[in-house]
Scaffold this motif. Structure first.
Motif, mmCIF file in Angstrom:
data_model
loop_
_atom_site.group_PDB
_atom_site.id
_atom_site.type_symbol
_atom_site.label_atom_id
_atom_site.label_comp_id
_atom_site.label_asym_id
_atom_site.label_seq_id
_atom_site.Cartn_x
_atom_site.Cartn_y
_atom_site.Cartn_z
ATOM 1 N N ASP A 163 -15.192 -15.574 -26.630
ATOM 2 C CA ASP A 163 -15.641 -14.700 -27.725
ATOM 3 C C ASP A 163 -16.301 -15.507 -28.836
ATOM 4 O OD1 ASP A 163 -14.540 -12.558 -26.375
ATOM 5 O OD2 ASP A 163 -12.772 -12.388 -27.673
ATOM 6 N N ALA A 164 -15.695 -16.643 -29.177
ATOM 7 C CA ALA A 164 -16.220 -17.461 -30.271
ATOM 8 C C ALA A 164 -17.573 -18.073 -29.904
ATOM 9 C CB ALA A 164 -15.219 -18.551 -30.638
ATOM 10 N N LEU A 165 -17.741 -18.483 -28.661
ATOM 11 C CA LEU A 165 -19.026 -19.024 -28.229
ATOM 12 C C LEU A 165 -20.110 -17.956 -28.305
ATOM 13 C CD1 LEU A 165 -17.936 -21.160 -25.138
ATOM 14 C CD2 LEU A 165 -18.718 -22.013 -27.361
ATOM 15 N N ILE A 166 -19.790 -16.756 -27.875
ATOM 16 C CA ILE A 166 -20.768 -15.665 -27.931
ATOM 17 C C ILE A 166 -21.117 -15.348 -29.382
ATOM 18 C CG2 ILE A 166 -21.097 -13.208 -27.444
ATOM 19 C CD1 ILE A 166 -19.344 -13.669 -24.916
ATOM 20 N N ALA A 167 -20.101 -15.360 -30.252
ATOM 21 C CA ALA A 167 -20.338 -15.065 -31.674
ATOM 22 C C ALA A 167 -21.210 -16.112 -32.344
ATOM 23 C CB ALA A 167 -19.004 -14.947 -32.406
ATOM 24 N N THR A 168 -21.208 -17.341 -31.809
ATOM 25 C CA THR A 168 -22.011 -18.413 -32.406
ATOM 26 C C THR A 168 -23.298 -18.661 -31.633
ATOM 27 O OG1 THR A 168 -20.601 -20.018 -31.236
ATOM 28 C CG2 THR A 168 -20.104 -19.592 -33.561
ATOM 29 N N GLY A 169 -23.684 -17.701 -30.771
ATOM 30 C CA GLY A 169 -25.028 -17.761 -30.212
ATOM 31 C C GLY A 169 -25.170 -17.978 -28.722
ATOM 32 N N THR A 170 -24.065 -18.164 -27.991
ATOM 33 C CA THR A 170 -24.157 -18.380 -26.547
ATOM 34 C C THR A 170 -24.323 -17.038 -25.830
ATOM 35 O OG1 THR A 170 -22.767 -20.360 -26.644
ATOM 36 C CG2 THR A 170 -22.969 -19.283 -24.504
ATOM 37 N N GLU A 171 -25.248 -16.973 -24.902
ATOM 38 C CA GLU A 171 -25.390 -15.780 -24.083
ATOM 39 C C GLU A 171 -24.126 -15.615 -23.222
ATOM 40 O OE1 GLU A 171 -27.739 -13.462 -23.948
ATOM 41 O OE2 GLU A 171 -28.809 -14.425 -25.603
ATOM 42 N N PRO A 172 -23.589 -14.406 -23.127
ATOM 43 C CA PRO A 172 -22.335 -14.216 -22.380
ATOM 44 C C PRO A 172 -22.362 -14.791 -20.971
ATOM 45 C CG PRO A 172 -22.849 -12.240 -23.628
ATOM 46 C CD PRO A 172 -24.025 -13.161 -23.798
ATOM 47 N N ALA A 173 -23.462 -14.614 -20.257
ATOM 48 C CA ALA A 173 -23.528 -15.090 -18.876
ATOM 49 C C ALA A 173 -23.537 -16.611 -18.784
ATOM 50 C CB ALA A 173 -24.772 -14.532 -18.189
ATOM 51 N N LEU A 174 -23.833 -17.284 -19.910
ATOM 52 C CA LEU A 174 -23.950 -18.741 -19.896
ATOM 53 C C LEU A 174 -22.660 -19.445 -20.323
ATOM 54 C CD1 LEU A 174 -27.524 -19.254 -21.392
ATOM 55 C CD2 LEU A 174 -26.830 -19.220 -18.992
ATOM 56 N N VAL A 175 -21.613 -18.684 -20.663
ATOM 57 C CA VAL A 175 -20.373 -19.311 -21.133
ATOM 58 C C VAL A 175 -19.807 -20.303 -20.106
ATOM 59 C CG1 VAL A 175 -17.959 -18.893 -21.731
ATOM 60 C CG2 VAL A 175 -19.771 -17.551 -22.808
ATOM 61 N N PRO A 176 -19.667 -19.936 -18.825
ATOM 62 C CA PRO A 176 -19.144 -20.923 -17.857
ATOM 63 C C PRO A 176 -20.005 -22.185 -17.786
ATOM 64 C CG PRO A 176 -19.084 -18.731 -16.917
ATOM 65 C CD PRO A 176 -19.877 -18.621 -18.182
ATOM 66 N N GLN A 177 -21.309 -22.024 -17.920
ATOM 67 C CA GLN A 177 -22.202 -23.187 -17.896
ATOM 68 C C GLN A 177 -21.977 -24.078 -19.105
ATOM 69 O OE1 GLN A 177 -26.358 -22.209 -17.275
ATOM 70 N NE2 GLN A 177 -27.051 -24.104 -18.250
ATOM 71 N N VAL A 178 -21.739 -23.471 -20.263
ATOM 72 C CA VAL A 178 -21.464 -24.252 -21.475
ATOM 73 C C VAL A 178 -20.194 -25.076 -21.296
ATOM 74 C CG1 VAL A 178 -20.787 -24.063 -23.909
ATOM 75 C CG2 VAL A 178 -22.719 -22.730 -23.039
ATOM 76 N N PHE A 179 -19.159 -24.485 -20.706
ATOM 77 C CA PHE A 179 -17.930 -25.233 -20.411
ATOM 78 C C PHE A 179 -18.239 -26.414 -19.496
ATOM 79 C CE2 PHE A 179 -15.496 -21.807 -22.203
ATOM 80 C CZ PHE A 179 -14.217 -22.299 -22.423
ATOM 81 N N SER A 180 -18.985 -26.147 -18.442
ATOM 82 C CA SER A 180 -19.287 -27.191 -17.454
ATOM 83 C C SER A 180 -20.118 -28.310 -18.060
ATOM 84 C CB SER A 180 -20.019 -26.559 -16.266
ATOM 85 O OG SER A 180 -20.366 -27.544 -15.328
ATOM 86 N N GLU A 181 -21.183 -27.956 -18.758
ATOM 87 C CA GLU A 181 -22.063 -28.972 -19.337
ATOM 88 C C GLU A 181 -21.369 -29.738 -20.453
ATOM 89 O OE1 GLU A 181 -25.582 -26.884 -20.455
ATOM 90 O OE2 GLU A 181 -26.347 -26.776 -18.378
ATOM 91 N N GLY A 182 -20.430 -29.084 -21.156
ATOM 92 C CA GLY A 182 -19.680 -29.755 -22.215
ATOM 93 C C GLY A 182 -18.503 -30.555 -21.697
ATOM 94 N N GLU A 183 -18.301 -30.526 -20.372
ATOM 95 C CA GLU A 183 -17.204 -31.241 -19.713
ATOM 96 C C GLU A 183 -15.849 -30.865 -20.318
ATOM 97 O OE1 GLU A 183 -18.230 -35.400 -19.867
ATOM 98 O OE2 GLU A 183 -19.697 -35.186 -18.258
ATOM 99 N N VAL A 184 -15.697 -29.579 -20.561
ATOM 100 C CA VAL A 184 -14.429 -29.025 -21.033
ATOM 101 C C VAL A 184 -13.863 -28.167 -19.912
ATOM 102 C CG1 VAL A 184 -13.316 -27.438 -22.649
ATOM 103 C CG2 VAL A 184 -15.009 -29.097 -23.476
ATOM 104 N N LEU A 185 -12.773 -28.614 -19.343
ATOM 105 C CA LEU A 185 -12.143 -27.870 -18.252
ATOM 106 C C LEU A 185 -11.323 -26.730 -18.850
ATOM 107 C CD1 LEU A 185 -11.968 -28.124 -15.142
ATOM 108 C CD2 LEU A 185 -9.805 -29.340 -15.476
#
Length: 280
Positions: A163-185
């Protein structure tokens, strides 16, 4: 750019005494209710600010030595102050539980509450460490949380972060990609299933018994949860957004929690298991 107050809190994991009231207080009492007899040595893994050690020492005058292993130097400093009223009965070590160092102790009780997911995927290292230091009639008391996860491995706190990522500008469908690219499991991915964990524990211990309950988190307002998140998870999640967005990210975390509280009557709930483990 000067770091915001909430970023400073996340960097130091400050304020955990207040934050822990949302979740950890229940675990602490639940675990210590399983300590029987007159233990003389207790080791708490991931001892934080020393709350479990303090309660154990108050409950069990028989304890000659209460040992805490904790990674955060800030939490060790707070624990040192908290435990000062037990001179000669406490020892605190700064330690990385993913690679625990030798410790000359034979423990009647070893405890670890809400820590194991941070050790994924090398939990076997700390299990071996405990098995080597547990007295023949000792017990290892371990709590594990098991949030439901989606197809991307997100669940529990990950959902609030979504929710917080979407509120700060991340497209909902891209949330898993943001986790992966940020190396946050995702935390839900870091938490093994009960079945997988039982198999792993069985390599080192006998599962004597277990208890289960539903851990429910409720919150007074957005600010309380914002500080809970910073004190509990530090900057683990906030590094998924650009530095300039981090204050807004923490605000959005609190707003998501408050919205869930208003809509559902709770922020989150998930099964938690307390394992009572004996030496093999």
């Amino acid at each position: 750019m000067t770091a915001s107050a909430i970023e400073i809190q996340a960097g130091t994991l400050a304020g955990y005494a207040d934050a822990s009231r949302l979740r950890q207080v229940q675990d602490r009492d639940w675990v210590l209710d399983q300590v029987t007899g007159s233990p003389q040595t207790l080791v708490d893994l991931g001892s934080g600010i020393g709350q479990l050690l303090e309660t154990a020492l108050d409950r069990h005058p028989s304890l000659r030595l209460a040992v805490g292993l904790e990674r955060s130097e800030h939490r060790i400093a707070e624990a040192t102050e908290r435990l000062a009223r037990f001179p000669g009965r406490t020892v605190l070590h700064q330690a990385d539980l993913t690679d625990p160092k030798p410790l000359d102790v034979r423990a009647d009780v070893v405890t670890m509450t809400s820590v194991l997911h941070w050790l994924y995927p090398v939990e076997h290292r700390v299990f071996r460490w405990v098995a080597d230091r547990l007295a023949p009639d000792g017990r290892f008391l371990l709590t594990t949380y098991h949030p439901a996860r989606d197809a991307h491995g997100l669940g529990g706190e990950d959902e609030i972060v979504r929710d917080a990522l979407i509120a700060t500008g991340t497209e909902p469908a891209l949330v898993p990609q943001v986790f992966s690219e940020g190396e946050v499991l995702p935390i839900a991915t870091r938490t093994r299933t009960v079945e997988d964990l039982a198999e792993l524990l069985g390599e080192f211990f006998t599962v004597e018994s277990y208890l289960e309950r539903d851990a429910v988190v409720t919150v007074r307002d957005a600010a309380q949860y914002e500080h809970f998140h910073a004190a509990t998870f530090g900057d683990y999640y906030s590094r998924l957004v650009a530095p300039a967005l981090r204050p807004a990210f923490f605000t959005a975390v609190g707003e998501s929690a408050a919205r869930r509280q208003a809509e559902r009557g709770w922020v989150s709930h998930m099964p938690v298991r307390l394992w009572r483990l004996a030496p093999r």
